[in-house]
Design a protein around this motif. Structure first.
Motif, PDB file in Angstrom:
ATOM      1  N   LEU A 214       0.828  -1.196   0.000  1.00  0.00           N
ATOM      2  CA  LEU A 214       0.000   0.000   0.000  1.00  0.00           C
ATOM      3  C   LEU A 214       0.869   1.256   0.000  1.00  0.00           C
ATOM      4  CD1 LEU A 214      -2.812   1.334   0.269  1.00  0.00           C
ATOM      5  CD2 LEU A 214      -2.543   1.148   2.756  1.00  0.00           C
ATOM      6  N   LEU A 215       1.927   1.252   0.804  1.00  0.00           N
ATOM      7  CA  LEU A 215       2.830   2.396   0.838  1.00  0.00           C
ATOM      8  C   LEU A 215       3.451   2.652  -0.533  1.00  0.00           C
ATOM      9  CD1 LEU A 215       4.702   1.969   4.246  1.00  0.00           C
ATOM     10  CD2 LEU A 215       3.350   3.934   3.538  1.00  0.00           C
ATOM     11  N   VAL A 216       3.921   1.588  -1.186  1.00  0.00           N
ATOM     12  CA  VAL A 216       4.558   1.742  -2.495  1.00  0.00           C
ATOM     13  C   VAL A 216       3.571   2.311  -3.513  1.00  0.00           C
ATOM     14  CG1 VAL A 216       5.619   0.487  -4.406  1.00  0.00           C
ATOM     15  CG2 VAL A 216       6.257  -0.063  -2.060  1.00  0.00           C
ATOM     16  N   ILE A 217       2.343   1.781  -3.518  1.00  0.00           N
ATOM     17  CA  ILE A 217       1.336   2.264  -4.471  1.00  0.00           C
ATOM     18  C   ILE A 217       1.049   3.746  -4.247  1.00  0.00           C
ATOM     19  CG2 ILE A 217      -1.070   2.031  -5.189  1.00  0.00           C
ATOM     20  CD1 ILE A 217      -0.841  -0.950  -4.356  1.00  0.00           C
ATOM     21  N   ILE A 218       0.843   4.136  -2.997  1.00  0.00           N
ATOM     22  CA  ILE A 218       0.526   5.528  -2.696  1.00  0.00           C
ATOM     23  C   ILE A 218       1.706   6.428  -3.064  1.00  0.00           C
ATOM     24  CG2 ILE A 218      -0.148   7.142  -0.891  1.00  0.00           C
ATOM     25  CD1 ILE A 218      -2.284   5.127  -1.687  1.00  0.00           C
ATOM     26  N   ILE A 219       2.923   5.963  -2.833  1.00  0.00           N
ATOM     27  CA  ILE A 219       4.104   6.766  -3.183  1.00  0.00           C
ATOM     28  C   ILE A 219       4.135   7.046  -4.680  1.00  0.00           C
ATOM     29  CG2 ILE A 219       6.617   6.660  -3.404  1.00  0.00           C
ATOM     30  CD1 ILE A 219       6.691   5.331  -0.663  1.00  0.00           C
ATOM     31  N   PHE A 220       3.906   6.017  -5.488  1.00  0.00           N
ATOM     32  CA  PHE A 220       3.938   6.219  -6.935  1.00  0.00           C
ATOM     33  C   PHE A 220       2.824   7.170  -7.379  1.00  0.00           C
ATOM     34  CE2 PHE A 220       6.845   2.659  -7.238  1.00  0.00           C
ATOM     35  CZ  PHE A 220       7.604   3.002  -8.347  1.00  0.00           C
ATOM     36  N   VAL A 221       1.641   7.002  -6.811  1.00  0.00           N
ATOM     37  CA  VAL A 221       0.541   7.888  -7.192  1.00  0.00           C
ATOM     38  C   VAL A 221       0.843   9.326  -6.793  1.00  0.00           C
ATOM     39  CG1 VAL A 221      -1.878   8.448  -6.740  1.00  0.00           C
ATOM     40  CG2 VAL A 221      -1.198   6.082  -7.138  1.00  0.00           C
ATOM     41  N   VAL A 222       1.308   9.504  -5.557  1.00  0.00           N
ATOM     42  CA  VAL A 222       1.556  10.846  -5.043  1.00  0.00           C
ATOM     43  C   VAL A 222       2.674  11.545  -5.803  1.00  0.00           C
ATOM     44  CG1 VAL A 222       2.454  12.080  -3.032  1.00  0.00           C
ATOM     45  CG2 VAL A 222       0.629  10.399  -2.754  1.00  0.00           C
ATOM     46  N   LEU A 223       3.693  10.800  -6.194  1.00  0.00           N
ATOM     47  CA  LEU A 223       4.820  11.423  -6.873  1.00  0.00           C
ATOM     48  C   LEU A 223       4.562  11.680  -8.349  1.00  0.00           C
ATOM     49  CD1 LEU A 223       7.859   9.526  -5.291  1.00  0.00           C
ATOM     50  CD2 LEU A 223       6.844  11.704  -4.626  1.00  0.00           C
ATOM     51  N   LEU A 224       3.749  10.829  -8.981  1.00  0.00           N
ATOM     52  CA  LEU A 224       3.551  10.963 -10.421  1.00  0.00           C
ATOM     53  C   LEU A 224       2.324  11.793 -10.787  1.00  0.00           C
ATOM     54  CD1 LEU A 224       4.492   7.389 -11.696  1.00  0.00           C
ATOM     55  CD2 LEU A 224       5.895   9.436 -11.585  1.00  0.00           C
ATOM     56  N   LEU A 225       1.322  11.841  -9.925  1.00  0.00           N
ATOM     57  CA  LEU A 225       0.121  12.606 -10.263  1.00  0.00           C
ATOM     58  C   LEU A 225       0.423  14.090 -10.478  1.00  0.00           C
ATOM     59  CD1 LEU A 225      -2.887  12.501 -10.772  1.00  0.00           C
ATOM     60  CD2 LEU A 225      -3.257  12.926  -8.334  1.00  0.00           C
ATOM     61  N   PRO A 226       1.248  14.749  -9.609  1.00  0.00           N
ATOM     62  CA  PRO A 226       1.571  16.157  -9.908  1.00  0.00           C
ATOM     63  C   PRO A 226       2.242  16.342 -11.259  1.00  0.00           C
ATOM     64  CG  PRO A 226       2.175  15.609  -7.649  1.00  0.00           C
ATOM     65  CD  PRO A 226       1.813  14.315  -8.317  1.00  0.00           C
ATOM     66  N   VAL A 227       3.001  15.337 -11.703  1.00  0.00           N
ATOM     67  CA  VAL A 227       3.622  15.418 -13.028  1.00  0.00           C
ATOM     68  C   VAL A 227       2.544  15.455 -14.105  1.00  0.00           C
ATOM     69  CG1 VAL A 227       5.209  14.300 -14.634  1.00  0.00           C
ATOM     70  CG2 VAL A 227       5.648  14.187 -12.173  1.00  0.00           C
ATOM     71  N   ALA A 228       1.568  14.565 -13.982  1.00  0.00           N
ATOM     72  CA  ALA A 228       0.481  14.538 -14.965  1.00  0.00           C
ATOM     73  C   ALA A 228      -0.321  15.835 -14.928  1.00  0.00           C
ATOM     74  CB  ALA A 228      -0.434  13.342 -14.687  1.00  0.00           C
ATOM     75  N   VAL A 229      -0.559  16.362 -13.731  1.00  0.00           N
ATOM     76  CA  VAL A 229      -1.303  17.622 -13.616  1.00  0.00           C
ATOM     77  C   VAL A 229      -0.549  18.745 -14.294  1.00  0.00           C
ATOM     78  CG1 VAL A 229      -2.125  19.355 -11.978  1.00  0.00           C
ATOM     79  CG2 VAL A 229      -2.520  16.930 -11.520  1.00  0.00           C
ATOM     80  N   PHE A 230       0.759  18.780 -14.086  1.00  0.00           N
ATOM     81  CA  PHE A 230       1.536  19.848 -14.704  1.00  0.00           C
ATOM     82  C   PHE A 230       1.576  19.720 -16.222  1.00  0.00           C
ATOM     83  CE2 PHE A 230       5.766  21.211 -16.266  1.00  0.00           C
ATOM     84  CZ  PHE A 230       5.505  22.570 -16.246  1.00  0.00           C
ATOM     85  N   ILE A 231       1.686  18.508 -16.736  1.00  0.00           N
ATOM     86  CA  ILE A 231       1.659  18.327 -18.189  1.00  0.00           C
ATOM     87  C   ILE A 231       0.332  18.837 -18.749  1.00  0.00           C
ATOM     88  CG2 ILE A 231       1.597  16.594 -20.024  1.00  0.00           C
ATOM     89  CD1 ILE A 231       3.619  14.975 -18.484  1.00  0.00           C
ATOM     90  N   GLY A 232      -0.767  18.539 -18.045  1.00  0.00           N
ATOM     91  CA  GLY A 232      -2.057  19.043 -18.485  1.00  0.00           C
ATOM     92  C   GLY A 232      -2.122  20.558 -18.464  1.00  0.00           C
TER      93      GLY A 232
END
Length: 799
Positions: A214-232
């Protein structure tokens, strides 16, 4: 049939023509057009570069693990026979200023010894081969103590194949003092292990368990989602100018569908150029990977290779997302021949559909409440989808929050009015600029909440007390005289205030020498120490004087001192190491005055038991193959006291063990995940700062003419600079407030999933918010020089 085919062909050719026109708009329009396209490409490229790095994580971890397995030596079961290729090894790890150094002493049995990966020749006694990082460390002026400790002549360096990373500190040294560990009656002899080769091939790793997964999944989501938001957000740079250009296109006869296709083509070109820029940044920056070490993790450039599937996913998802975001954004405006309706008073944003997104995320996570544990797995897709919806819901709520609150502001200083009016006219642009920050901070708060809630399962008390002693050194000695010299050496070490030494061995029944077999023989520890040391190990209610002997029961119940130890009776200090008695008895009589006492937990967390005697009561020379444990109290005012103690240990025995006392123990996998989070957070924070700077420059460029007009009419530059600061600070403050609420909510849901009590790490919340605010302030300061340049009179020029 043919007419339908022709119609479809005409429709397709129309799409291609319109998209191609969008490409032309992206590459034409003079300096303004290229500036807009370059800013979009840079913004998308930054996100793509980080996505490619994230896609390389599995390859990086796999490469490090493979190199570690290829050099491993812990696989042996039965010692092999001596041959020309077998090698003796013994671990000689050490630490220097909190940096762990991996060391191995080697001795070849023959003339064709197997070599560790990355080593070209077996080092002779007194020689060593070192990693490049260790060689650089040894060459530094402040590494004198380390050079004294590793007193070998450097004859070569370890190649890349023999290191898990370029920053690893490691060495292989030759030694002629290694003796193979014995078997049978000689089982206690020797100090080294014989192996026929290095490496153990592929090893099945243990599963992480539900909580760590669960920790690993949340880490990937938390770290990569801002990247996707910024690309948008990046693909919408220059949106106002684009809409005005599309209005002109409507004026010459284009319909609304054509304008959307043209806008999609322009966004597609920017995203494709961004892919090229991102790939270039990725390939260029990874060449410097060897020079970067984050939280003890380093990789070679060749390790940073994204998997083909993930790389293809990035290559397809980014352009598709760019087109989708552009078309979605155009639904909120009406591009007409005489202008863009958005420039008029816009209708208030609706709240209901924005609330549905986080509610859908909660709906996905709710079935998992109480269902995640270390024994059970976790549905990765369900957790990731629920978390993404919650964080995306926050970014969707942010424009509504900004519009609702800032829209109520009236009056105030000139700088304040300029900032609030600008946000009121286009709150969406301000919200988009900080949406990535909001998602990142909310995710970080949720992660810290989850870490705090579950760390009790992975971080526990070690039982050690670093206040009573700071270091423990243990070594084998051949005689009591050597034990005495070892204690004196530690006591004379610079920076050591007290050296509390314990010399220990074992005793067996007095009639052991008459037995044919010594299998399953009872034994009792025998320890010799002065009274100062015994006070740390025993509850001496009767006091202590040199000549006293104490008897203590095993606090854990595994040993029985009453099996054969009685005051006034003899015991044999010559404990057999194998299945048969060897040598002559060393009888010693337990004094009739021996006191029964209770043991206490020592500084190292252990409770000693057995016969504990003072030096005058028992001569250490009678002990067979004793061990020495010295508890060191160091002077905090003496620099390098720990390093001095380590040097003393190495001088006594290169294979002796010395370690610092820590109050807590941390699970290795949990610690690795925590380090990975810190590394990823550093990369994401750098991207957020860069993205904010690019967004700020894009907004200033859009307002260049307006800023020049205001200066021409007498507005002070300081007022405009302050207005830019307010224009950034207001959305950031609202975004951080929303991030605290959303992050706390997501953290509470995650804690509910693992069944942990609800507890918020408010200190971490304040830290995350402060870091985000600091990044925004730094970006605003960096944008000031371009702002001053845009206020010049030449900003009134137009094309």
């Amino acid at each position: 049939m043919s007419s339908g085919t022709e119609a479809r062909g005409g429709l397709l050719s129309g799409w291609v023509r319109d998209v191609g026109l969008g490409f032309r708009f992206a590459t034409s329009g003079g300096r303004e057009g290229w500036t807009r396209t370059v800013l979009t490409a840079v913004g998308v490229g930054l996100g793509v570069a980080l996505l490619l790095v994230a896609a390389s994580v599995p390859a990086m971890l796999g490469a490090r693990s493979d190199r570690g397995y290829d050099r491993d030596y812990s696989w042996f079961n039965d010692p092999p026979k001596v041959s020309a290729s077998t090698v003796l090894y013994a671990e000689a790890n050490t630490t220097f200023h909190d940096d762990d150094i991996r060391g191995l002493l080697l001795k070849a049995d023959g003339d064709r010894p197997v070599l560790p990966p990355g080593v070209k020749a077996m080092p002779a006694p007194g020689e060593m081969v070192v990693s490049p990082a260790l060689k650089r460390l040894l060459d530094k002026p402040g590494s004198t103590l380390l050079r004294e400790r590793l007193d070998y002549r450097i004859t070569g360096t370890i190649g890349d194949k023999g290191l898990v990373g370029p920053a690893e500190l490691a060495y292989y040294a030759g030694s002629d003092k290694l003796v193979a560990r014995g078997t049978g009656d000689d089982i206690g002899t020797g100090n080294a292990t014989r192996i026929p080769y290095f490496g153990r091939g592929t090893v099945q790793s243990e599963p992480l368990g539900g909580v760590l997964s669960l920790l690993v999944i949340i880490i990937f989501v938390v770290l990569l989602l801002p990247v996707a938001v910024f690309i948008g957000s990046a693909v919408r740079f220059g949106g106002e100018r684009r809409d005005r250009r599309l209005a002109a296109l409507r004026l010459v006869g284009a319909d609304s569908r054509m304008t959307r296709r043209v806008a999609a083509g322009e966004a597609l070109f920017g995203s494709l150029l961004g892919l090229a820029v991102g790939a270039g940044l990725f390939l260029g920056t990874r060449q410097f990977a060897s020079d970067v070490t984050l939280y003890d993790i380093s990789v070679y450039p060749s390790d940073i290779t994204p998997g083909p599937g993930l790389a293809l996913l990035v290559g397809l998802a980014v352009p598709a997302a760019a087109v989708a975001v552009t078309l979605l954004a155009m639904r909120g405006i009406a591009v007409e021949p005489l202008g863009v309706v958005r420039n008029a008073t816009a209708r208030r944003r609706r709240l209901w559909w924005r609330l549905l997104i986080p509610l859908a995320g909660v709906g996905l996570l709710a079935p998992l409440f109480g269902a995640v544990s270390n024994e059970n797995g976790v549905n990765s897709y369900q957790v990731a989808a629920g978390t993404v919806l919650l964080l995306v819901g926050l970014t969707a709520l942010l424009p509504w929050v900004v519009e609702s609150i800032v829209g109520r502001f009236r009056g105030g200083p000139v700088a304040w009015q300029l900032a609030t009016r600008r946000i009121q006219l286009n709150s969406g642009a301000s919200a988009r600029m900080v949406s990535g920050v909001t998602a990142a901070v909310a995710g970080a708060i949720a992660l810290q909440t989850l870490f705090t809630g579950v760390q009790g399962d992975f971080v526990s008390s070690s039982g050690k007390d670093p206040h009573r002693a700071q270091m423990i050194a243990t070594t084998d000695v051949g005689s009591g005289a050597e034990a005495h010299r070892a204690e004196q050496a530690f006591a004379a070490t610079p920076g050591v205030r007290d050296a509390l030494g314990v010399v220990s061995s074992n005793a067996v029944p007095a009639d052991t020498s008459t037995k044919k077999s010594t299998t399953d023989l009872p034994s009792v520890p025998v320890l010799v120490a002065d009274c100062a040391t015994l006070r740390e190990l025993l509850d001496l209610g009767h006091g202590c004087a040199d000549g006293d002997v104490f008897l203590a029961d095993d606090a854990y119940g595994y040993g029985d001192i009453d099996a054969f130890v009685r005051p006034g009776r003899a015991v044999d200090l010559n404990m057999p190491l194998g299945d048969h008695y060897i040598g002559t008895p060393r009888l010693w009589t337990v004094p009739a005055t021996a006191h029964r006492v209770t043991s206490r937990v020592g500084p190292d967390g252990a409770q000693e038991w057995g016969v504990l005697a003072t030096p005058r009561a028992l001569d250490v020379a009678l002990l067979q193959s004793p061990d020495v444990k010295v508890m060191l109290r160091t002077d905090p005012h003496v620099p390098d006291a720990f390093e001095q103690a380590r040097n003393t240990t190495t001088r006594l025995d290169p294979l002796a063990d010395i370690y610092q006392l820590e109050a807590t123990n941390e699970d290795k996998k949990f610690a690795t995940i925590r380090r990975g989070l810190l590394v990823g957070a550093a990369a994401t924070l750098a991207l957020i700062g860069a993205s904010l700077l690019v967004s700020m420059l894009e907004q200033l460029r859009e307002r260049r003419k307006l800023l020049a007009v205001l200066v021409a009419f007498g507005t002070r530059r300081s007022v405009l600079g302050l207005s830019v600061l307010w224009q950034t600070a207001l959305p950031v403050a609202l975004g951080l407030a929303l991030a605290v609420v959303g992050g706390a909510g997501l953290g509470a849901a995650l804690l509910k999933m693992v069944g942990a009590p609800l507890h918020f790490a408010w200190g971490s919340v304040a830290t995350m918010s402060g870091i985000a605010a600091g990044v925004v302030l730094l970006v605003t300061l960096l944008s000031m020089p371009p702002l001053w340049r845009m206020m010049r009179p030449d900003g009134l020029r137009t094309e």
